[in-house]
Enzyme design. Sequence first.
Site, PDB file in Angstrom:
ATOM      1  N   THR A 185       0.939  -1.137   0.089  1.00  0.00           N
ATOM      2  CA  THR A 185       0.111   0.178   0.192  1.00  0.00           C
ATOM      3  C   THR A 185       0.794   1.256   0.228  1.00  0.00           C
ATOM      4  O   THR A 185       1.858   1.256   0.714  1.00  0.00           O
ATOM      5  CB  THR A 185      -1.006  -0.197   1.143  1.00  0.00           C
ATOM      6  OG1 THR A 185      -1.565   1.238   1.380  1.00  0.00           O
ATOM      7  CG2 THR A 185      -0.232  -0.713   2.385  1.00  0.00           C
ATOM      8  N   GLU A 330      -5.440  -3.284   3.640  1.00  0.00           N
ATOM      9  CA  GLU A 330      -5.100  -3.780   4.997  1.00  0.00           C
ATOM     10  C   GLU A 330      -6.576  -4.700   5.389  1.00  0.00           C
ATOM     11  O   GLU A 330      -6.216  -5.330   6.180  1.00  0.00           O
ATOM     12  CB  GLU A 330      -4.913  -2.717   5.684  1.00  0.00           C
ATOM     13  CG  GLU A 330      -3.722  -2.076   5.877  1.00  0.00           C
ATOM     14  CD  GLU A 330      -3.520  -0.868   5.060  1.00  0.00           C
ATOM     15  OE1 GLU A 330      -4.331  -0.782   3.983  1.00  0.00           O
ATOM     16  OE2 GLU A 330      -2.799   0.079   5.085  1.00  0.00           O
ATOM     17  N   LYS A 439      -6.845  10.764  -2.896  1.00  0.00           N
ATOM     18  CA  LYS A 439      -7.121   9.469  -3.814  1.00  0.00           C
ATOM     19  C   LYS A 439      -7.786  10.002  -5.112  1.00  0.00           C
ATOM     20  O   LYS A 439      -8.653  10.421  -5.303  1.00  0.00           O
ATOM     21  CB  LYS A 439      -8.250   8.505  -3.107  1.00  0.00           C
ATOM     22  CG  LYS A 439      -8.026   7.188  -3.485  1.00  0.00           C
ATOM     23  CD  LYS A 439      -8.556   6.009  -2.817  1.00  0.00           C
ATOM     24  CE  LYS A 439      -8.179   4.900  -2.990  1.00  0.00           C
ATOM     25  NZ  LYS A 439      -8.819   3.704  -2.146  1.00  0.00           N
ATOM     26  N   TRP A 444      -3.611   6.394  -4.810  1.00  0.00           N
ATOM     27  CA  TRP A 444      -2.972   7.329  -3.784  1.00  0.00           C
ATOM     28  C   TRP A 444      -1.879   8.409  -4.134  1.00  0.00           C
ATOM     29  O   TRP A 444      -1.223   7.796  -5.019  1.00  0.00           O
ATOM     30  CB  TRP A 444      -2.367   6.512  -2.804  1.00  0.00           C
ATOM     31  CG  TRP A 444      -3.397   5.583  -1.890  1.00  0.00           C
ATOM     32  CD1 TRP A 444      -3.358   4.321  -1.559  1.00  0.00           C
ATOM     33  CD2 TRP A 444      -4.500   6.093  -1.062  1.00  0.00           C
ATOM     34  NE1 TRP A 444      -4.432   3.966  -0.744  1.00  0.00           N
ATOM     35  CE2 TRP A 444      -5.119   5.070  -0.455  1.00  0.00           C
ATOM     36  CE3 TRP A 444      -4.921   7.480  -0.831  1.00  0.00           C
ATOM     37  CZ2 TRP A 444      -6.321   5.400   0.328  1.00  0.00           C
ATOM     38  CZ3 TRP A 444      -5.992   7.955  -0.058  1.00  0.00           C
ATOM     39  CH2 TRP A 444      -6.790   6.432   0.501  1.00  0.00           C
TER      40      TRP A 444
HETATM   41  P1  ADP Z   1      -8.241  -0.327  -2.496  1.00  0.00           P
HETATM   42  O1  ADP Z   1      -7.275  -0.771  -3.315  1.00  0.00           O
HETATM   43  O2  ADP Z   1      -9.587  -1.194  -1.883  1.00  0.00           O
HETATM   44  O3  ADP Z   1      -8.934   1.201  -3.014  1.00  0.00           O
HETATM   45  P2  ADP Z   1      -6.628   1.207  -0.418  1.00  0.00           P
HETATM   46  O4  ADP Z   1      -6.303   0.729   0.682  1.00  0.00           O
HETATM   47  O5  ADP Z   1      -5.924   1.735  -1.568  1.00  0.00           O
HETATM   48  O6  ADP Z   1      -7.784   0.161  -0.941  1.00  0.00           O
HETATM   49  O7  ADP Z   1      -7.800   2.403   0.101  1.00  0.00           O
HETATM   50  C1  ADP Z   1      -8.544   2.439   1.255  1.00  0.00           C
HETATM   51  C2  ADP Z   1      -8.859   3.577   1.700  1.00  0.00           C
HETATM   52  O8  ADP Z   1      -9.829   4.165   0.491  1.00  0.00           O
HETATM   53  C3  ADP Z   1      -9.951   3.808   2.820  1.00  0.00           C
HETATM   54  O9  ADP Z   1      -9.177   3.852   3.830  1.00  0.00           O
HETATM   55  C4  ADP Z   1     -10.711   4.946   2.527  1.00  0.00           C
HETATM   56  O10 ADP Z   1     -10.000   6.158   2.951  1.00  0.00           O
HETATM   57  C5  ADP Z   1     -11.007   4.927   0.875  1.00  0.00           C
HETATM   58  N1  ADP Z   1     -12.270   4.287   0.677  1.00  0.00           N
HETATM   59  C6  ADP Z   1     -12.258   3.162   0.279  1.00  0.00           C
HETATM   60  N2  ADP Z   1     -13.922   2.843   0.066  1.00  0.00           N
HETATM   61  C7  ADP Z   1     -14.415   4.074   0.167  1.00  0.00           C
HETATM   62  C8  ADP Z   1     -15.774   4.395   0.062  1.00  0.00           C
HETATM   63  N3  ADP Z   1     -16.613   3.544  -0.315  1.00  0.00           N
HETATM   64  N4  ADP Z   1     -16.024   5.737   0.204  1.00  0.00           N
HETATM   65  C9  ADP Z   1     -14.972   6.493   0.666  1.00  0.00           C
HETATM   66  N5  ADP Z   1     -13.824   6.319   0.889  1.00  0.00           N
HETATM   67  C10 ADP Z   1     -13.286   5.119   0.730  1.00  0.00           C
END
Ligand code: ADP
Length: 542
Positions: A185, A330, A439, A444
């Site tokens: 991550t 995570e 994001k 990220w």
């Molecule tokens: P992924 O690969 O599933 O996107 P990440 O670990 O890169 O996972 O990102 C996780 C973060 O993304 C969360 O802690 C949150 O801040 C944001 N996030 C994930 N889903 C949502 C959602 N439905 N609404 C708002 N923020 C979200």
Amino acid sequence: MLGQMQDWPLLVSKFLTHAETNHPKREIFSMLPEGGEFSYDNERMAKRARQCAQALGRHGVALGDRVGTLAWNTHRHVEIWFGASGMGAVTHTINPRLFPEQLIYIINHAEDKVLFLDVTFVPLIEKIADHLTTIEKYIVMVGKDHMPETSLPNAVAYEEFIGAEDGEYTWPAFDENTACALCYTSGTTGNPKGVLYSHRSNFLHTLVALAGDTLGVTAKSVILPVVPMFHANAWGIPYAAAGSGAKLVLNGPHHEPDVLHRLMMEHGITVTAAVPTVWLGMLKYLEATGKDTGKMEIVTIGGSAAPRSMIQTFQDKYGVRVNHAWGMTETSPLGSLGSENAAIQDLSDEEKLDVQCKQGRSVLGVEMVIKDDEGKILPRDGETSGRVMVRGPWVIGSYFKHAGGEILDEDNWFDTGDVACIDEHGYMQITDRAKDVIKSGGEWISSIDLENAAVSHDAILEAAVIGLPHPKWDERPLLLVILEEGKSVTFEEMNAFLTTKVAKWWLPNDMVVVEDIPHTATGKISKKDLRDRFKDYSFPDA
Ligand code: ADP
């Protein structure tokens, strides 16, 4: 007294055996990075996964070794996933959108022994191969006819690599807590950290992904996981497809709305999942062309907040149910999901939409609370906000090689860095983010890394970067700077300077010169105050 049931380790190879035995002719379709498409079935996929495991073994890959993949969603990537994890190695999915320095760091930190890569990434890896200290073999995911001339040492075409094997191989049994997959991550600042999934965690996560209220996958489903396999296991979908008998459709390197739409129509996609940016493009495409969503029944939207208008358009105009999901790398990633429960089923459509805009209820297996800064658990009243803390069998315990040290509090809660309230029916709603990241389109951007890069410019005294809403990318960075006395720099000059330090898609969408930057009591830049100050700002390209 112990129970007297069988000890049947929860290994991901069992999904493959299930698919091959019970759904042998179920199709897997894949678009290919080298051009063209391919389709076959579970039976052939499982055999090739075994050939892949045999080939890995022959080349010295053993239990616990890391096997890197730098690849889009394709049938070969699925085979490697099952082949490497199934034999007891660790499938390390790498995000190709990372900056070269991050790729070098991650591959060396993971100590990947071999690297499977799509042919389109060969030039990228050739440039950094001298810095990759542990890779012994490069396997380019093509047939011999598409194998490029390459300076990569020990490079071989995938079809040759597995073609030498006969597939007569029995999946080994080992402890279900054995490491299965690794995903880094890049959420915060500093070096990316690895999340090391176990067979058990991925198995249990899949069972819940397949529950009725979750992704909506059944044996009749045709599923298109637009979410890439290098993003938290593609939200578990390839496992879920094998575990349910759903047909799997893989879009390869293609994320363009017209291509995704063609796949939807030609294959009769019923279930799909991706970040909001993908669906924004799709809805625009549908609007412009007057086309519909065919047989689509359920779309899971997560990774960033799904906008209300998006949920409404999918449901009211196209009759597609939206599952608004929340999770993190995570958390494997499923944490919560917004399907209806009995308490809200009789609400009006508008009220239901209000609920669907929230990030959903915890799925079975994920405990979730909100806590204040002193660690006190806050009430579920739908108003009080606190830090979202989670725990459960597919929630991280510690990062790979213990990077970052102890990450759980005294009661084993993991702090997600999200700030939210939870209502009386269990629906969580994110209200802020404590972690200092932005994001953009599901990926990220570290605001701290950007700030550090910006202050290294000699005209800059202090810099702060905040994420602000953007209609296409969910969030984009705004750079705020205090200039050194007597010096100046334009936005264009600044971005030209930053281009040498960060990935292109990290560049701020605008820069504002300010007189002061607010700080918290502990001396940190107060992003909350800055976001408040710039809440009415909109980007020039918005
Ligand atoms: P992924 O690969 O599933 O996107 P990440 O670990 O890169 O996972 O990102 C996780 C973060 O993304 C969360 O802690 C949150 O801040 C944001 N996030 C994930 N889903 C949502 C959602 N439905 N609404 C708002 N923020 C979200």
